[in-house]
Design an enzyme around this catalytic site. Structure first.
Site, PDB file in Angstrom:
ATOM      1  N   HIS A  60     -25.950  -7.185  35.398  1.00 60.94           N
ATOM      2  CA  HIS A  60     -25.838  -8.622  35.123  1.00 60.94           C
ATOM      3  C   HIS A  60     -24.612  -9.265  35.756  1.00 60.94           C
ATOM      4  O   HIS A  60     -24.393 -10.468  35.607  1.00 60.94           O
ATOM      5  CB  HIS A  60     -25.840  -8.899  33.610  1.00 60.94           C
ATOM      6  CG  HIS A  60     -24.570  -8.476  32.926  1.00 60.94           C
ATOM      7  ND1 HIS A  60     -24.351  -7.190  32.505  1.00 60.94           N
ATOM      8  CD2 HIS A  60     -23.449  -9.167  32.605  1.00 60.94           C
ATOM      9  CE1 HIS A  60     -23.162  -7.099  31.942  1.00 60.94           C
ATOM     10  NE2 HIS A  60     -22.582  -8.287  32.000  1.00 60.94           N
TER      11      HIS A  60
HETATM   12  C1  UD1 Z   1     -21.389 -13.360  29.964  1.00 56.54           C
HETATM   13  C2  UD1 Z   1     -19.926 -13.072  30.283  1.00 56.54           C
HETATM   14  C3  UD1 Z   1     -19.803 -11.670  30.876  1.00 56.54           C
HETATM   15  C4  UD1 Z   1     -20.433 -10.637  29.976  1.00 56.54           C
HETATM   16  C5  UD1 Z   1     -21.860 -11.032  29.639  1.00 56.54           C
HETATM   17  C6  UD1 Z   1     -22.383 -10.079  28.608  1.00 56.54           C
HETATM   18  C7  UD1 Z   1     -18.526 -14.980  30.917  1.00 56.54           C
HETATM   19  C8  UD1 Z   1     -17.871 -15.661  32.051  1.00 56.54           C
HETATM   20  N1  UD1 Z   1     -19.397 -14.023  31.248  1.00 56.54           N
HETATM   21  O1  UD1 Z   1     -22.087 -13.357  31.208  1.00 56.54           O
HETATM   22  O2  UD1 Z   1     -18.426 -11.343  31.013  1.00 56.54           O
HETATM   23  O3  UD1 Z   1     -20.398  -9.392  30.617  1.00 56.54           O
HETATM   24  O4  UD1 Z   1     -21.902 -12.363  29.104  1.00 56.54           O
HETATM   25  O5  UD1 Z   1     -23.762 -10.094  28.484  1.00 56.54           O
HETATM   26  O6  UD1 Z   1     -18.246 -15.290  29.796  1.00 56.54           O
HETATM   27  N2  UD1 Z   1     -28.854 -16.971  29.179  1.00 56.54           N
HETATM   28  C9  UD1 Z   1     -30.024 -17.089  28.467  1.00 56.54           C
HETATM   29  N3  UD1 Z   1     -29.973 -16.823  27.121  1.00 56.54           N
HETATM   30  C10 UD1 Z   1     -28.847 -16.470  26.464  1.00 56.54           C
HETATM   31  C11 UD1 Z   1     -27.668 -16.362  27.219  1.00 56.54           C
HETATM   32  C12 UD1 Z   1     -27.680 -16.622  28.574  1.00 56.54           C
HETATM   33  O7  UD1 Z   1     -31.078 -17.396  28.990  1.00 56.54           O
HETATM   34  O8  UD1 Z   1     -28.883 -16.247  25.234  1.00 56.54           O
HETATM   35  C13 UD1 Z   1     -28.909 -17.186  30.647  1.00 56.54           C
HETATM   36  C14 UD1 Z   1     -28.724 -18.619  31.102  1.00 56.54           C
HETATM   37  O9  UD1 Z   1     -29.525 -18.828  32.221  1.00 56.54           O
HETATM   38  C15 UD1 Z   1     -27.256 -18.623  31.544  1.00 56.54           C
HETATM   39  C16 UD1 Z   1     -27.068 -17.219  32.090  1.00 56.54           C
HETATM   40  O10 UD1 Z   1     -27.883 -16.411  31.267  1.00 56.54           O
HETATM   41  O11 UD1 Z   1     -27.000 -19.611  32.498  1.00 56.54           O
HETATM   42  C17 UD1 Z   1     -25.643 -16.742  32.059  1.00 56.54           C
HETATM   43  O12 UD1 Z   1     -25.086 -16.800  30.736  1.00 56.54           O
HETATM   44  P1  UD1 Z   1     -23.492 -16.876  30.529  1.00 56.54           P
HETATM   45  O13 UD1 Z   1     -23.141 -16.700  29.094  1.00 56.54           O
HETATM   46  O14 UD1 Z   1     -22.942 -18.067  31.217  1.00 56.54           O
HETATM   47  O15 UD1 Z   1     -22.935 -15.653  31.359  1.00 56.54           O
HETATM   48  P2  UD1 Z   1     -23.449 -14.155  31.385  1.00 56.54           P
HETATM   49  O16 UD1 Z   1     -23.902 -13.845  32.756  1.00 56.54           O
HETATM   50  O17 UD1 Z   1     -24.356 -13.915  30.239  1.00 56.54           O
HETATM   51  N1  UDP Z   2     -26.769  -3.710  25.020  1.00 54.73           N
HETATM   52  C1  UDP Z   2     -27.846  -3.917  24.153  1.00 54.73           C
HETATM   53  N2  UDP Z   2     -29.098  -4.167  24.677  1.00 54.73           N
HETATM   54  C2  UDP Z   2     -29.329  -4.206  26.021  1.00 54.73           C
HETATM   55  C3  UDP Z   2     -28.226  -3.989  26.907  1.00 54.73           C
HETATM   56  C4  UDP Z   2     -26.974  -3.766  26.371  1.00 54.73           C
HETATM   57  O1  UDP Z   2     -27.677  -3.866  22.934  1.00 54.73           O
HETATM   58  O2  UDP Z   2     -30.481  -4.422  26.431  1.00 54.73           O
HETATM   59  C5  UDP Z   2     -25.426  -3.483  24.456  1.00 54.73           C
HETATM   60  C6  UDP Z   2     -24.712  -2.229  24.945  1.00 54.73           C
HETATM   61  O3  UDP Z   2     -25.039  -1.109  24.159  1.00 54.73           O
HETATM   62  C7  UDP Z   2     -23.242  -2.607  24.814  1.00 54.73           C
HETATM   63  C8  UDP Z   2     -23.251  -4.110  25.068  1.00 54.73           C
HETATM   64  O4  UDP Z   2     -24.594  -4.541  24.894  1.00 54.73           O
HETATM   65  O5  UDP Z   2     -22.803  -2.368  23.484  1.00 54.73           O
HETATM   66  C9  UDP Z   2     -22.771  -4.403  26.468  1.00 54.73           C
HETATM   67  O6  UDP Z   2     -22.940  -5.735  26.754  1.00 54.73           O
HETATM   68  P1  UDP Z   2     -23.104  -6.306  28.217  1.00 54.73           P
HETATM   69  O7  UDP Z   2     -23.428  -5.220  29.167  1.00 54.73           O
HETATM   70  O8  UDP Z   2     -24.011  -7.470  28.116  1.00 54.73           O
HETATM   71  O9  UDP Z   2     -21.650  -6.911  28.509  1.00 54.73           O
HETATM   72  P2  UDP Z   2     -20.304  -6.298  29.140  1.00 54.73           P
HETATM   73  O10 UDP Z   2     -19.924  -5.107  28.339  1.00 54.73           O
HETATM   74  O11 UDP Z   2     -20.578  -6.011  30.573  1.00 54.73           O
HETATM   75  O12 UDP Z   2     -19.343  -7.416  29.017  1.00 54.73           O
END
Ligand code: UD1
Ligand code: UDP
Length: 356
Positions: free
Chosen positions: A203
């Site tokens: 991601h």
């Molecule tokens: C965010 C964090 C990242 C973290 C990740 C964990 C920041 C800058 N990034 O990235 O560090 O590793 O979360 O998962 O804070 N969206 C949905 N539904 C949701 C959430 C998001 O559809 O419930 C989609 C939307 O299109 C959105 C995109 O995901 O624009 C990105 O979401 P966003 O929270 O901005 O950043 P992440 O890539 O999720």
């Molecule tokens: N995780 C989850 N379901 C998924 C993928 C990840 O529950 O389908 C959990 C995973 O076990 C870990 C956390 O989400 O505890 C990690 O989050 P993510 O990779 O979104 O964010 P990051 O750690 O990179 O910020």
């Protein structure tokens, strides 16, 4: 009163043990959810599975650009702080919610505690790196997960008396829920047998936002899957950017994001995990599962030095080789990743507010 803050998926897993420990000790708190993640599979499922109380305040900020998301959280969290006047705000990790809530609090002279301080990838093109550095420099209390983090903070001139090496609260969650996760036998949902499949998550913007990069990753998965079945729960960001590239790989089982228990159970019995996640590098280290991290750097060096993690460049052949010949390292569990980080952390908080 303490104010605990969550916003995005990894926050729930890191903060749940802290929230529950505060509650166990009868320490008053309000729980704020910024709403950065909002789909049931990215948010509600974690509250349910980790036994967290419902948020007292839900800010509902949703998805926009970085500046707008951060600004919306700043304004809405300031109002929450003015309403409840917490003694201390507790944030976790490195997402936009972490930075914005810390900034709103310190501007009101409310001290901030940062869970998972001091991690540094050295790569300032990552939004998380900026969030980590700024949050650490605003925090009054800094909780670290590995000794290298203490060194990073010292190098940046942060007073060592404010830094507390307490261990890893994400691993508290893992240890508390592993048995329940394994009992669900989630590999059966995909027709797989234990130790005969791999798990994939991507991601990071650097891997999923550019279609050419995504195609390189997809090509690697396509070469691995005839030898090893692959299960790929797709993050909503990855889905939004994908143009169908992931679903088009024959044989890869793509699914929506999984709940914590099913995901943890799957990882615990996998042959290999292929990822760019931060937290999953740590979970695989504790579970002893080989982890292939498709990134140039990691902010979690202990997972490479002591654990099962290996960094691999974005080259199809390198990714395939690493996944089909995973290193069976003689891992050791990092210091204080023992399932008791949250009690140690709350001890420090009690001293800070004069309860001890
Ligand atoms: C965010 C964090 C990242 C973290 C990740 C964990 C920041 C800058 N990034 O990235 O560090 O590793 O979360 O998962 O804070 N969206 C949905 N539904 C949701 C959430 C998001 O559809 O419930 C989609 C939307 O299109 C959105 C995109 O995901 O624009 C990105 O979401 P966003 O929270 O901005 O950043 P992440 O890539 O999720
Ligand atoms: N995780 C989850 N379901 C998924 C993928 C990840 O529950 O389908 C959990 C995973 O076990 C870990 C956390 O989400 O505890 C990690 O989050 P993510 O990779 O979104 O964010 P990051 O750690 O990179 O910020």
């Amino acid at each position: 009163m303490f104010c605990t803050v969550v916003g995005a998926r990894p926050n729930f897993i890191k903060m749940a043990p802290v929230i529950l420990e505060l509650r166990r000790r009868g320490l008053p708190q309000i729980l704020v959810h910024t709403g950065q993640h909002y789909d049931d599979k990215m948010s509600a499922v974690f509250f349910e599975e980790l036994g967290m109380p419902n948020p007292d305040e839900l800010l509902g900020v949703g998805s926009t650009s970085h500046a707008q998301q951060t600004a919306h959280i700043l304004a809405k969290f300031e109002a929450v702080c003015l309403k409840h006047r917490p003694q201390l705000v507790i944030v976790a990790g490195d997402v936009n919610s972490t930075l914005a809530c810390a900034l709103a609090a310190v501007k009101l002279n409310i001290p901030v505690a940062h869970v998972e301080s001091g991690l540094r990838s050295g790569d300032r093109s990552m939004p998380e790196e900026i969030n980590r550095i700024l949050t650490d420099h605003m925090a009054e209390i800094l909780f670290t997960t590995e000794p290298r983090a203490n060194e990073n903070l010292q190098r940046e001139g942060i007073d060592a008396r404010r830094v507390h090496f307490v261990g890893n609260t994400m691993i508290d969650s893992l240890r508390a829920h592993l048995n329940a996760a394994l009992k669900r036998q989630p590999w059966r949902l995909f027709g797989c047998e234990p130790h005969h499949y791999g798990v994939v998550t991507f991601h990071r913007p650097s891997n999923v936002d550019d279609p050419a990069v995504a195609r390189t990753l997809a090509a690697a998965l396509g070469e691995i899957v005839p030898t090893l079945p692959l299960i790929f729960p797709i993050h909503p960001r990855t889905q939004a950017q994908s143009n169908g590239v992931w679903e088009a790989i024959p044989g890869v089982r793509t699914v929506e994001p999984l709940g914590y228990l099913d995901f943890l159970g799957l990882v615990a019995q996998a042959n290999v995990v292929i990822t760019d996640s931060g937290g999953i590098q740590e979970e695989t280290t504790v579970l002893g599962i080989p982890c292939v991290t498709v990134r140039e750097t990691t902010e979690r060096p202990v997972t490479v030095i002591q654990g099962t993690n290996r960094l691999v460049r974005l080259e199809t052949s390198e990714i395939v080789a690493a996944c089909l010949n995973p290193v069976k390292s003689t891992r050791t569990i990092p210091l204080l990743w023992d399932g008791h980080a949250a009690p140690r952390l709350v001890d420090v908080l009690e001293v800070f507010v004069g309860r001890r």
